[in-house]
Design an enzyme around this catalytic site. Structure first.
Site, PDB file in Angstrom:
ATOM      1  N   ASP A 120      -7.166   8.959  -3.214  1.00  0.00           N
ATOM      2  CA  ASP A 120      -5.734   9.498  -2.763  1.00  0.00           C
ATOM      3  C   ASP A 120      -5.132   7.966  -2.967  1.00  0.00           C
ATOM      4  OD1 ASP A 120      -7.581   9.047  -0.378  1.00  0.00           O
ATOM      5  OD2 ASP A 120      -5.620   8.654   0.503  1.00  0.00           O
ATOM      6  N   ASN A 126      -8.852   2.047   2.783  1.00  0.00           N
ATOM      7  CA  ASN A 126     -10.179   1.733   3.561  1.00  0.00           C
ATOM      8  C   ASN A 126     -11.295   1.844   2.772  1.00  0.00           C
ATOM      9  OD1 ASN A 126      -8.774   0.506   5.896  1.00  0.00           O
ATOM     10  ND2 ASN A 126      -8.823   2.533   7.008  1.00  0.00           N
TER      11      ASN A 126
END
Length: 220
Positions: A117, A138
């Site tokens: 994403d 992350n």
């Protein structure tokens, strides 16, 4: 060439429809997904298929084929088999899973496509990218930490960055019904893109990179 396609997400039913799980949602709707034999290993779930067999599946499911409907050609320089991975480490530790499978099968970072994403792209937009910045993601940060390089391929699925919401809360909330419709429209084209990526040698990847650096496919 690509040898490993890794779909980033968070493991567990509570995360299933989260925006952060866009890559897993994409994986689950691939027309050939159920043909893959998934095994739990490498801190996740993985599958492997001969590239020639994948080409047959692409034509059977009509996501990529020759004009006469037959299986597309696997060019010289493309990988002879493709590994698929869904890390179960949760997003922030995705690199641990990719590191294990890559070491075991001797896959180089530049032979990996990470599907994830992307807040910096609008919903309905997809982007094929080579290396570069991590955009605060992350999962990508974890992968770079494990491999010591950002030189891997990314297939980015746009989310639209909210102006007035906490980012963590936003990505861990579910897609709305309207957003799910946009994803379904978008993924029909991204299926074909993924098939072409899998069947590409290095020259073919560069051509796809030029045409898919950022492409808007659907709107709310």
């Amino acid at each position: 060439m690509i040898k490993l396609v890794a779909f980033l997400g968070n493991y567990g039913a509570e995360y299933e429809k989260n925006r952060h799980n866009a890559a897993w949602i994409f994986a689950s709707q691939l027309p050939f997904y159920e043909k893959l034999v998934w095994q739990k290993k490498f801190k996740g779930e993985y599958a492997v298929a001969e590239t020639s067999l994948l080409a047959e599946w692409f034509s059977e499911t009509k996501i990529h084929a020759k004009k006469d409907g037959s299986a597309p050609i696997v060019p010289d320089g493309a990988s002879d088999k493709i590994y698929f991975l869904k890390p179960y480490t949760y997003m922030n530790l995705s690199g641990e899973s990719l590191g294990e499978i890559s070491r075991f099968f001797k896959i180089l970072p530049e032979q990996i496509l990470v599907v994830h994403d992307e807040l910096e792209l609008p919903l309905g937009t997809v982007s094929l990218k080579w290396s570069g910045g991590l955009g605060g993601h992350n999962g990508l940060r974890s992968i770079k930490s494990v491999f010591g390089t950002a030189d891997f391929w990314r297939l980015r699925i746009g989310l639209t960055k909210p102006a007035d919401k906490n980012i963590a809360d936003y990505v861990l909330s579910n897609f709305t019904e309207d957003e799910q419709i946009v994803l379904a429209q978008e993924f029909s084209s991204v299926n074909t893109l993924l098939a072409k990526i899998i069947l590409s040698n290095d020259e073919g990847l560069q051509k796809l990179l030029q045409g898919w650096s950022k492409k808007h496919l659907a709107d709310l």
